[in-house]
Design a protein around this motif. Sequence first.
Motif, PDB file in Angstrom:
ATOM      1  N   PHE A   1      11.952   2.993  -5.161  1.00 30.33           N
ATOM      2  CA  PHE A   1      11.241   2.716  -6.457  1.00 30.33           C
ATOM      3  C   PHE A   1      10.351   1.537  -6.334  1.00 30.33           C
ATOM      4  N   LEU A   2       9.220   1.271  -7.050  1.00 34.81           N
ATOM      5  CA  LEU A   2       8.269   0.611  -7.051  1.00 34.81           C
ATOM      6  C   LEU A   2       8.818  -1.052  -6.680  1.00 34.81           C
ATOM      7  N   SER A   3       9.790  -1.019  -7.716  1.00 37.70           N
ATOM      8  CA  SER A   3      10.382  -2.388  -7.561  1.00 37.70           C
ATOM      9  C   SER A   3      11.327  -3.001  -6.137  1.00 37.70           C
ATOM     10  N   ASP A   4      11.620  -1.662  -5.380  1.00 39.16           N
ATOM     11  CA  ASP A   4      12.126  -1.834  -4.095  1.00 39.16           C
ATOM     12  C   ASP A   4      11.200  -2.431  -3.312  1.00 39.16           C
ATOM     13  N   LEU A   5       9.937  -1.959  -3.294  1.00 42.65           N
ATOM     14  CA  LEU A   5       8.758  -2.590  -2.483  1.00 42.65           C
ATOM     15  C   LEU A   5       8.303  -4.017  -2.747  1.00 42.65           C
ATOM     16  N   ILE A   6       8.123  -4.163  -4.145  1.00 47.93           N
ATOM     17  CA  ILE A   6       7.759  -5.518  -4.612  1.00 47.93           C
ATOM     18  C   ILE A   6       8.851  -6.450  -4.197  1.00 47.93           C
ATOM     19  N   LYS A   7      10.094  -6.222  -4.159  1.00 46.22           N
ATOM     20  CA  LYS A   7      11.158  -7.030  -3.858  1.00 46.22           C
ATOM     21  C   LYS A   7      11.021  -7.535  -2.355  1.00 46.22           C
ATOM     22  N   LYS A   8      10.779  -6.596  -1.611  1.00 46.73           N
ATOM     23  CA  LYS A   8      10.684  -6.495  -0.179  1.00 46.73           C
ATOM     24  C   LYS A   8       9.261  -7.242   0.354  1.00 46.73           C
ATOM     25  N   GLY A   9       8.450  -7.312  -0.583  1.00 47.94           N
ATOM     26  CA  GLY A   9       6.956  -7.829  -0.133  1.00 47.94           C
ATOM     27  C   GLY A   9       5.978  -7.028   0.453  1.00 47.94           C
ATOM     28  N   VAL A  10       6.260  -5.699   0.275  1.00 45.88           N
ATOM     29  CA  VAL A  10       5.468  -4.754   0.684  1.00 45.88           C
ATOM     30  C   VAL A  10       4.057  -4.649   0.324  1.00 45.88           C
ATOM     31  N   ASP A  11       2.958  -4.908   1.006  1.00 43.60           N
ATOM     32  CA  ASP A  11       1.596  -4.984   0.510  1.00 43.60           C
ATOM     33  C   ASP A  11       0.906  -3.479   0.631  1.00 43.60           C
ATOM     34  N   GLU A  12       1.329  -2.688   1.537  1.00 45.31           N
ATOM     35  CA  GLU A  12       0.673  -1.547   1.858  1.00 45.31           C
ATOM     36  C   GLU A  12       1.614  -0.280   2.567  1.00 45.31           C
ATOM     37  N   VAL A  13       1.361   0.613   2.094  1.00 49.89           N
ATOM     38  CA  VAL A  13       2.133   1.949   2.780  1.00 49.89           C
ATOM     39  C   VAL A  13       1.116   2.924   3.640  1.00 49.89           C
ATOM     40  N   LYS A  14       1.854   2.979   4.775  1.00 51.01           N
ATOM     41  CA  LYS A  14       0.860   3.652   5.724  1.00 51.01           C
ATOM     42  C   LYS A  14       1.503   5.278   5.845  1.00 51.01           C
ATOM     43  N   VAL A  15       0.579   6.265   5.749  1.00 52.76           N
ATOM     44  CA  VAL A  15       0.993   7.458   5.585  1.00 52.76           C
ATOM     45  C   VAL A  15       0.818   7.944   7.188  1.00 52.76           C
ATOM     46  N   LEU A  16       1.598   8.509   8.025  1.00 55.12           N
ATOM     47  CA  LEU A  16       1.558   8.884   9.406  1.00 55.12           C
ATOM     48  C   LEU A  16       1.846  10.470   9.651  1.00 55.12           C
ATOM     49  N   SER A  17       0.880  11.312  10.093  1.00 54.53           N
ATOM     50  CA  SER A  17       1.139  12.693  10.659  1.00 54.53           C
ATOM     51  C   SER A  17       0.587  12.925  11.865  1.00 54.53           C
ATOM     52  N   ASN A  18       1.444  13.485  12.655  1.00 52.43           N
ATOM     53  CA  ASN A  18       0.911  13.688  14.055  1.00 52.43           C
ATOM     54  C   ASN A  18      -0.171  14.575  14.215  1.00 52.43           C
ATOM     55  N   GLY A  19      -1.539  14.106  14.903  1.00 52.72           N
ATOM     56  CA  GLY A  19      -2.505  14.769  15.018  1.00 52.72           C
ATOM     57  C   GLY A  19      -3.592  14.489  13.854  1.00 52.72           C
ATOM     58  N   TYR A  20      -3.492  13.323  13.016  1.00 54.05           N
ATOM     59  CA  TYR A  20      -4.159  13.072  11.930  1.00 54.05           C
ATOM     60  C   TYR A  20      -4.211  11.574  12.147  1.00 54.05           C
ATOM     61  N   PHE A  21      -5.507  11.114  11.467  1.00 56.40           N
ATOM     62  CA  PHE A  21      -5.745   9.535  11.251  1.00 56.40           C
ATOM     63  C   PHE A  21      -4.693   9.334  10.309  1.00 56.40           C
ATOM     64  N   PRO A  22      -4.091   7.770  10.245  1.00 54.80           N
ATOM     65  CA  PRO A  22      -3.297   7.502   9.356  1.00 54.80           C
ATOM     66  C   PRO A  22      -4.134   6.891   8.020  1.00 54.80           C
ATOM     67  N   GLN A  23      -3.662   7.087   6.957  1.00 50.08           N
ATOM     68  CA  GLN A  23      -4.228   6.561   5.658  1.00 50.08           C
ATOM     69  C   GLN A  23      -3.070   5.400   5.153  1.00 50.08           C
ATOM     70  N   ILE A  24      -3.837   4.442   4.739  1.00 42.39           N
ATOM     71  CA  ILE A  24      -3.290   3.138   4.049  1.00 42.39           C
ATOM     72  C   ILE A  24      -3.368   3.109   2.599  1.00 42.39           C
ATOM     73  N   MET A  25      -2.330   3.070   1.871  1.00 41.44           N
ATOM     74  CA  MET A  25      -2.341   3.090   0.428  1.00 41.44           C
ATOM     75  C   MET A  25      -1.923   1.653  -0.264  1.00 41.44           C
ATOM     76  N   PRO A  26      -2.551   1.131  -0.555  1.00 44.09           N
ATOM     77  CA  PRO A  26      -2.047  -0.487  -1.263  1.00 44.09           C
ATOM     78  C   PRO A  26      -1.272  -0.056  -2.370  1.00 44.09           C
ATOM     79  N   VAL A  27      -0.089  -0.829  -2.365  1.00 46.46           N
ATOM     80  CA  VAL A  27       0.923  -0.913  -3.246  1.00 46.46           C
ATOM     81  C   VAL A  27       0.356  -0.916  -4.594  1.00 46.46           C
TER      82      VAL A  27
END
Length: 548
Positions: free
Chosen positions: A391-417
């Motif tokens: 949940f969004l609240s889980d990310l907030i409570k743990k202090g997450v600023d960004e989520v990085k999406v990773l896939s083999n063979g692709y450039f990663p993409q970073i998504m701000p919370v």
Amino acid sequence: MLNTKNHIKLAGSVWLLAFLLSHSVLAQETVSLSGANSTQNDINPVWVGNNTLLFTRAFHIENVGGNTDPGDIWMVQKTGENEWSEAIHRADLSTSGFDVALGLQNVLTLLVFHEDQEGNAGIHEYAKFGKDWNYRRRIEVPQINDFKGVVSGNVVDGKYIFLSGNGPNSLGNEDLYVFELVSGITWSEPQNLGIVINTFGQEVSPFYDSKTMLLYYSTNNQPGARGKDIYITKKMGDTWQDWSNPVNWEKLNSPGSEMAVAFVGSNQVVWSSSQNSNGFSDLLTFAQEEELELPTDFTPALRRSISRNVYAPAIEQSDEVYLTEEKIKPISPLIAVGKPEVGLFIDSVKLEQKPLEWIAVDAVEKVKVDFELEFLSKKNPVTFAGKDTLFLSDLIKKGVDEVKVLSNGYFPQIMPVIALNQEQPNMALLVKVTKGSSIKLEKVSFQRGTSEFEGVETELALKEISTFLLENEEVVVRIHGHTDSYGDPSLNKALSLDRAKAVRDYMVSLGVPFERMRISGWGGTRPVASNATEAGRQKNRRVELEVQ
């Protein structure tokens, strides 16, 4: 599901009269600024010293554009204790469009925001000669033409411009931003003041005092706000995103809408308020000059998160978490001339949380690809169990600023919370690492006219891409530098090459082999947008990475 409604309306004049009478008994008496007010909107007071207050008056017959002119600059002068001269129209500072005085950059230089009838905006410099102001030039303020809505602000110490407007990366409507002087008449790109202050509602009329580090501004989207209220927050860290929890300045606020404070010495303040039934703003002050009662308890802000449609309150002590969706609808007076200040209906609805979802898609072939998530925090390492229900609240409570999406063979993409969406899956468009594919280094920026990096985000972004290249040893890239088309083409080409070289040199310092990175500088010869607007020029000033 809990349903509550809080209706905020502009009050009638009789009710307001009773309010003002009782208010004068309980606290300092609030009075109209003599000489400064009219039957139209009188807003944006700015104190420029020498007993002089400038302000904006809308739709007045004497305005340059007549009674259809959305705002000219007028002046009143202080003649005694709480005594002011009649307002004088300053045609030398005004146009037929919307005009706002931002304040003095130095004792002889005034900065003024102008927006013409076609919506073209800019900040302009005027020089003082005797009692007159002479136009000098438009100053270079990046992306200023993108600022719409309620634009106002102030100049601080000659080197900062605080501005409100619906601008770049706005979280909703108007947000607060700061520009920093780079050199001469050139200013940095706007920095959003962050999610402690800015919401998807309206934040307008910033006034910053560098001595106390207090920021005064108006918002309609803080708990307890009635219409627009004036709030105060204190700068608590090294960046323009570090602020205390905003505090309501109750002495100034009413059931109407309050905006734009101006300090006239240490014991007097002027502000605008829509305390009349037609909703137009007047300039107010206190009847007696005495020590101002300011809030003193400023506490560090708890973490907040904002998605496109949802506001998540600060979460620290309780496991019972809910999100609040607020639907904002303007209401206009039944009888009014011009464009009065509007009130708001705000409907708050307690919502059940929905788990966050992600989809990763090949940016070219538009097919789903397998992916993993990595959670980034500027303070502490963060781990979750794979892609389990979050949940969004889980990310907030743990202090997450960004989520990085990773896939083999692709450039990663970073998504701000702050950009995550709870109502639908968050889609990551991933670029495959194949010969000829390229990505823009979104967070890499430079100081104006140089190859010097600007901001810590640039180095963090380069560390991310360096990590990717170190983990993918077979990938060879070319770093392309680009500028806009303004200026000398040969100098632009040299600058773009220098910037590409600066990126390569920094990544070499992080361990990426020199021979795996080539550089090119194209100047302004490969635009991706029109150079006719600042927004387009901003897109053209970029660094790209191409797979060789």
